[in-house]
Design a protein around this motif. Structure first.
Motif, PDB file in Angstrom:
ATOM      1  N   ASP A  29      -3.715  14.522  -6.476  1.00 33.05           N
ATOM      2  CA  ASP A  29      -3.008  14.388  -5.214  1.00 33.05           C
ATOM      3  C   ASP A  29      -3.706  13.302  -4.389  1.00 33.05           C
ATOM      4  N   ILE A  30      -3.047  12.181  -4.207  1.00 29.47           N
ATOM      5  CA  ILE A  30      -3.682  11.049  -3.520  1.00 29.47           C
ATOM      6  C   ILE A  30      -2.972  10.810  -2.195  1.00 29.47           C
ATOM      7  N   VAL A  31      -3.698  10.939  -1.113  1.00 29.69           N
ATOM      8  CA  VAL A  31      -3.085  10.971   0.212  1.00 29.69           C
ATOM      9  C   VAL A  31      -2.906   9.563   0.775  1.00 29.69           C
ATOM     10  N   GLY A  60      -9.134  13.918  -5.414  1.00 26.32           N
ATOM     11  CA  GLY A  60      -7.959  14.764  -5.653  1.00 26.32           C
ATOM     12  C   GLY A  60      -8.149  15.610  -6.900  1.00 26.32           C
ATOM     13  N   TRP A  61      -8.745  15.002  -7.904  1.00 27.55           N
ATOM     14  CA  TRP A  61      -8.866  15.665  -9.195  1.00 27.55           C
ATOM     15  C   TRP A  61      -9.848  16.837  -9.160  1.00 27.55           C
ATOM     16  N   ILE A  62     -10.991  16.672  -8.463  1.00 24.24           N
ATOM     17  CA  ILE A  62     -11.988  17.747  -8.488  1.00 24.24           C
ATOM     18  C   ILE A  62     -11.579  18.940  -7.643  1.00 24.24           C
ATOM     19  N   GLY A  63     -10.618  18.768  -6.747  1.00 17.12           N
ATOM     20  CA  GLY A  63     -10.148  19.910  -5.962  1.00 17.12           C
ATOM     21  C   GLY A  63     -11.022  20.163  -4.740  1.00 17.12           C
ATOM     22  N   PHE A  64     -11.437  21.389  -4.523  1.00 16.16           N
ATOM     23  CA  PHE A  64     -12.158  21.844  -3.317  1.00 16.16           C
ATOM     24  C   PHE A  64     -11.211  21.824  -2.117  1.00 16.16           C
ATOM     25  N   ALA A  98       0.848  -1.199   0.000  1.00 13.28           N
ATOM     26  CA  ALA A  98       0.000   0.000   0.000  1.00 13.28           C
ATOM     27  C   ALA A  98       0.886   1.252   0.000  1.00 13.28           C
ATOM     28  N   ARG A  99       1.922   1.247   0.854  1.00 11.04           N
ATOM     29  CA  ARG A  99       2.822   2.409   0.930  1.00 11.04           C
ATOM     30  C   ARG A  99       3.510   2.648  -0.417  1.00 11.04           C
ATOM     31  N   ARG A 100       4.041   1.533  -1.005  1.00  9.65           N
ATOM     32  CA  ARG A 100       4.736   1.669  -2.304  1.00  9.65           C
ATOM     33  C   ARG A 100       3.787   2.274  -3.339  1.00  9.65           C
ATOM     34  N   PHE A 101       2.538   1.782  -3.298  1.00  5.38           N
ATOM     35  CA  PHE A 101       1.549   2.242  -4.273  1.00  5.38           C
ATOM     36  C   PHE A 101       1.348   3.749  -4.169  1.00  5.38           C
ATOM     37  N   TYR A 102       1.185   4.262  -2.951  1.00 11.54           N
ATOM     38  CA  TYR A 102       0.929   5.702  -2.800  1.00 11.54           C
ATOM     39  C   TYR A 102       2.129   6.522  -3.258  1.00 11.54           C
ATOM     40  N   ARG A 103       3.346   6.038  -2.962  1.00 12.17           N
ATOM     41  CA  ARG A 103       4.537   6.762  -3.428  1.00 12.17           C
ATOM     42  C   ARG A 103       4.549   6.815  -4.948  1.00 12.17           C
ATOM     43  N   LEU A 104       4.290   5.647  -5.560  1.00  9.68           N
ATOM     44  CA  LEU A 104       4.365   5.534  -7.021  1.00  9.68           C
ATOM     45  C   LEU A 104       3.321   6.427  -7.686  1.00  9.68           C
TER      46      LEU A 104
END
Ligand code: UDP
Ligand code: MG
Length: 317
Positions: free
Chosen positions: A155-157, A189-193, A141-147
């Motif tokens: 922006d994916i937290v 992330g894409w839609i913002g706000f 999971a961690r590797r995935f978020y970094r990648l």
């Protein structure tokens, strides 16, 4: 009056639902003490469960009309369930949360305060620990978020849960994103706000077991990468350029060697290795393109994201 729609995707959650309902009703009651004009609806999405999930939900609906449900014709996955929830929500606000209590209802007052009084469009939660989760799963999971954060502009937290409250504006924005291959974390992330992040410690599920196998998660990760980044597509260009430069240098080396030393060029085995290497890289790149093409193919069919078999409103007609 303001109405909050609590959206709960459920797939084989018959053991967890009673606990969840009790907890959310308690929280709703407490919140009503602070905000007098606050009402709730509890919108359960039965994602084609094979156990008594729908029965549990219907029993709740019998005694509490705030309970609504949409029941799918088969298992469409959590992403489809979230979409169904948001598009059927009637609230001024919607909060999406899991049925297994891993998204603690006790955080809800703080989340609501953020959107109601502090001027945020959304309040989301992220767990700061992954205690109790299998080690390998956390690692990947961690590797995935970094990648994905390197590859994508959305922006994916890391550690973000799908536990999030949002305003009507934001609900409508999400419902308008009608893509078939859905990756909600990327969509947020894409839609913002502007989003307030609330952190909490990982909680283990109250009953039943996780619905996500390693491969299901792997597929989900691929969905995220393909849906929110086109970086893999340009990989072929860079590989090609790199191989071109290397082979050009190789050619010069061999010509010079021949002219200076007059050696015959030997070694067909190294040649075979090079051919295989190049063929492998080519196949890999075509495969990557194929992945994108497959997703595009599915998108162009414009199939519905989910199909409802029954909803709580059926009885009212
Ligand atoms: N879920 C769903 N459809 C699926 C898989 C899961 O609606 O195909 C729901 C599930 O019932 C739960 C939530 O999604 O409410 C999160 O699933 P789970 O707790 O199994 O995932 P984990 O917390 O282990 O990541
Ligand atoms: Mg869970």
């Amino acid at each position: 009056m303001s109405l909050i729609s609590a959206i709960v995707p459920c797939y084989n959650e018959q053991e967890a639902i009673p606990f969840f309902y009790e907890a959310i009703v308690k929280t709703a009651g407490e919140m009503k003490e602070t905000w007098k004009d606050l009402e709730f609806e509890f919108l359960f999405i039965d994602d084609g469960s094979k156990d008594g999930t729908l029965k549990e939900i219907e029993a709740l609906r019998q005694k509490d009309k705030r309970v609504r449900f949409v029941s799918f014709s088969r298992n469409f996955g959590k992403e489809a369930a979230l979409y169904a929830g948001l598009s059927n929500a009637r609230g001024d606000y919607a909060v999406t949360m899991d049925a297994d209590m891993q998204d603690p209802p006790s955080l809800l007052p703080d989340m609501y305060r953020a959107v109601k009084e502090e001027g945020y469009d959304s309040a989301a939660t992220r767990r700061v620990t992954r205690k109790g989760e299998p080690v390998i799963r956390s690692f990947f999971a961690r590797r995935f978020y970094r990648l994905i954060n390197r590859m994508s502009s959305a922006d994916i937290v890391d550690g973000a849960r799908d536990y999030r409250i949002m305003t009507r504006r934001m609900i409508d924005a999400i419902v308008n994103m009608r893509e078939y291959n859905r990756f909600t974390k990327g969509i947020y992330g894409w839609i913002g706000f502007n989003t307030k992040w609330i952190e909490f410690e990982n909680v283990e599920r109250i009953a039943g077991e996780t619905k996500w196998s390693f491969w299901k998660l792997f597929g989900y990760a691929m969905e995220g990468i393909i849906g929110f980044s086109t970086a893999p597509l340009s990989m072929a260009t860079w590989f090609g350029l790199f191989m071109g430069v290397v082979s050009f240098l190789g050619i010069i080396f061999i010509i010079v060697k021949k002219l200076v030393f007059g050696d015959p060029t030997g070694g067909w085995s190294s040649m075979v290795c090079i051919i295989l290497l190049v063929a492998g890289i080519q196949l890999f790149c075509i495969g990557v393109m194929g992945q994108y093409l497959a997703k595009t193919y599915l998108e162009t069919k414009q199939r519905p994201i989910y199909i409802a078999r029954r909803t709580s409103e059926d009885e009212d007609i």
